[in-house]
Design an enzyme around this catalytic site. Structure first.
Site, PDB file in Angstrom:
ATOM      1  N   PRO A  79       0.823  -1.216   0.000  1.00  0.00           N
ATOM      2  CA  PRO A  79       0.000   0.000   0.000  1.00  0.00           C
ATOM      3  C   PRO A  79       0.855   1.263   0.000  1.00  0.00           C
ATOM      4  O   PRO A  79       1.846   1.366   0.737  1.00  0.00           O
ATOM      5  CB  PRO A  79      -0.813  -0.131   1.285  1.00  0.00           C
ATOM      6  CG  PRO A  79      -0.920  -1.600   1.508  1.00  0.00           C
ATOM      7  CD  PRO A  79       0.391  -2.170   1.035  1.00  0.00           C
ATOM      8  N   CYS A  80       0.453   2.221  -0.834  1.00  0.00           N
ATOM      9  CA  CYS A  80       1.278   3.417  -1.027  1.00  0.00           C
ATOM     10  C   CYS A  80       0.916   4.561  -0.079  1.00  0.00           C
ATOM     11  O   CYS A  80       1.656   5.542   0.022  1.00  0.00           O
ATOM     12  CB  CYS A  80       1.142   3.907  -2.473  1.00  0.00           C
ATOM     13  SG  CYS A  80      -0.543   4.445  -2.913  1.00  0.00           S
TER      14      CYS A  80
END
EC number: 2.1.1.37
Length: 399
Positions: A79-80
């Site tokens: 996840p960014c």
């Protein structure tokens, strides 16, 4: 070659690695819409996800011990949000940071190589220590954090041990920040890649060289070839691409939104009988700072948000200044997904999957280079073993 995908999303990396010759056995993803996309394409017989086992849920809850030994590749995009410029930038203090979980899966599966990617924001100066920590953590997956040990203390320990440690599992990690437009994707999408090769894999690898450039696009627009190819009226021939003086004009031109959408009919609210997910979404509007992606330049980076993304990244801006939302199929084209791959869910959820995805063409380019080096390393290892056996046989005969 066998592969496993983490944080698979709608399947960009999965499709790209499969096109490069890897066979994805397992994908792990927590978002149900993304899982449904992979499952539905698999169940209707789409070849690039055929036979994939979809694990819906937290990657930390998957029993990786049931995966047979001999995995060649682990790929994934954690996840960014902990590193995104649009987020709070809490990095390791964000409970969505999954780089430690990624290293743990690598520790358990011991793949010959890995491909891990994330947003450009991870390479910001504010995250410089954590950026280095990630490289060390992935490079030495067996040097795990102790109970209660902060990432900073773990980082210090990794720094002191990585030059002398002789654990059984180590990886040479090559980080690289790249623009997808430089590899033929009709979108300016910057991503950070961490490519790792297990220490026993003899692979002198470097990131693939760019194949496309802004300068080449400027040239084809300046000499009229681009406009004539697309039959654009003279009054609409507007230059929107900047190119540095050292941009290599011998490469192929950057691909524009117009290039990427070529062949698609104008969308309607009724959809298309020929193209999947090609339905007009009404309601787009332009205002200062929210202008969309100009049709005769590479698109802005698609975002996981929809209506509220700050630059209007999910809108097309035509030559006459009008704007509309990209259809899901158009956004899929900009992410170089195959037309036969269907995105599951309503427009917002499908656009979210695409906004989080790795462009398939970029994933294929990177994975193909990794696979070729794994092939060469395996061939050289077999050759060395055969030479050693012949030497032993010869020495035995002369003894």
């Amino acid at each position: 070659m066998r592969s496993v995908e983490l944080f698979a999303g709608g399947g960009g990396l999965t499709l790209g690695t499969h096109l490069a010759g890897f066979t994805t056995e397992v994908v792990a993803e927590w978002d149900r819409w993304s899982c449904d996309t992979v499952r539905e394409n698999r169940d209707r017989g789409y070849s690039l996800v055929q036979g994939v086992d979809v694990h819906e849920g937290d990657v930390r809850d998957v029993d990786w011990s049931v995966i047979p030994e001999g995995v060649d590749l682990v790929s994934g995009g954690p996840p960014c949000q902990p590193f995104s410029a649009g987020g709070k930038g809490n990095a390791a203090d964000d409970n969505r940071d999954m780089f430690p979980a990624t290293a743990e899966v690598i520790r358990q599966l011991k793949p010959r190589a890995f491909i891990i990617e994330n947003v450009r924001g991870l390479a910001r100066a504010a995250f410089s220590d954590y950026y280095t920590y990630i490289q060390l953590r992935l490079g030495h997956p067996e040097i795990t954090a102790n109970d209660g040990e902060s990432w900073g203390d773990h980082y210090a320990r990794l720094q002191s041990e990585h030059t002398s440690v002789r654990s059984d599992l180590q990886y040479k990690v090559i980080p690289k920040l790249v623009n997808a437009a430089d590899y033929g994707v009709p979108q300016q999408r910057w991503r950070v890649f961490f490519i790792g090769f297990r220490s026993d894999v003899d692979a002198e690898w470097s990131f693939p060289t760019p194949t496309h450039s802004a300068g080449a696009l400027r040239d084809t627009q300046a000499n009229g070839e681009y406009w004539e190819r697309h039959k654009v009226a003279q009054k609409y021939r507007d230059f929107r691409v900047r190119a540095s003086a050292d941009s290599d004009v011998s490469l192929k031109p950057w691909r524009t939104v117009r290039d990427g959408l070529r062949g698609l009919p104008n969308p309607t609210v009724y959809g298309s009988t020929k193209y999947l997910n090609h339905v007009l979404q009404p309601g787009a509007r332009s205002y200062p700072g929210h202008t969309g992606s100009y049709i005769d330049a590479p698109a802005k980076a698609l975002k996981a948000g929809v209506h509220g993304v700050p630059g209007g990244e999910n809108m097309l801006r035509d030559v006459d200044g009008t704007v509309r939302y990209f259809t899901v199929r158009e956004a899929a084209r900009l992410q170089t997904f195959p037309d036969a791959y269907q995105l599951h869910g309503p427009w917002g959820e499908a656009m979210r999957q695409l906004g989080n995805a790795v462009p398939v063409m970029l994933a294929e380019t990177v994975a193909l280079s990794v696979r070729e080096h794994l092939d060469v390393a395996a061939f050289n290892a077999c050759k060395a073993q055969a030479t050693a056996r012949r030497r032993v046989k010869r020495d035995s005969a002369t003894a």
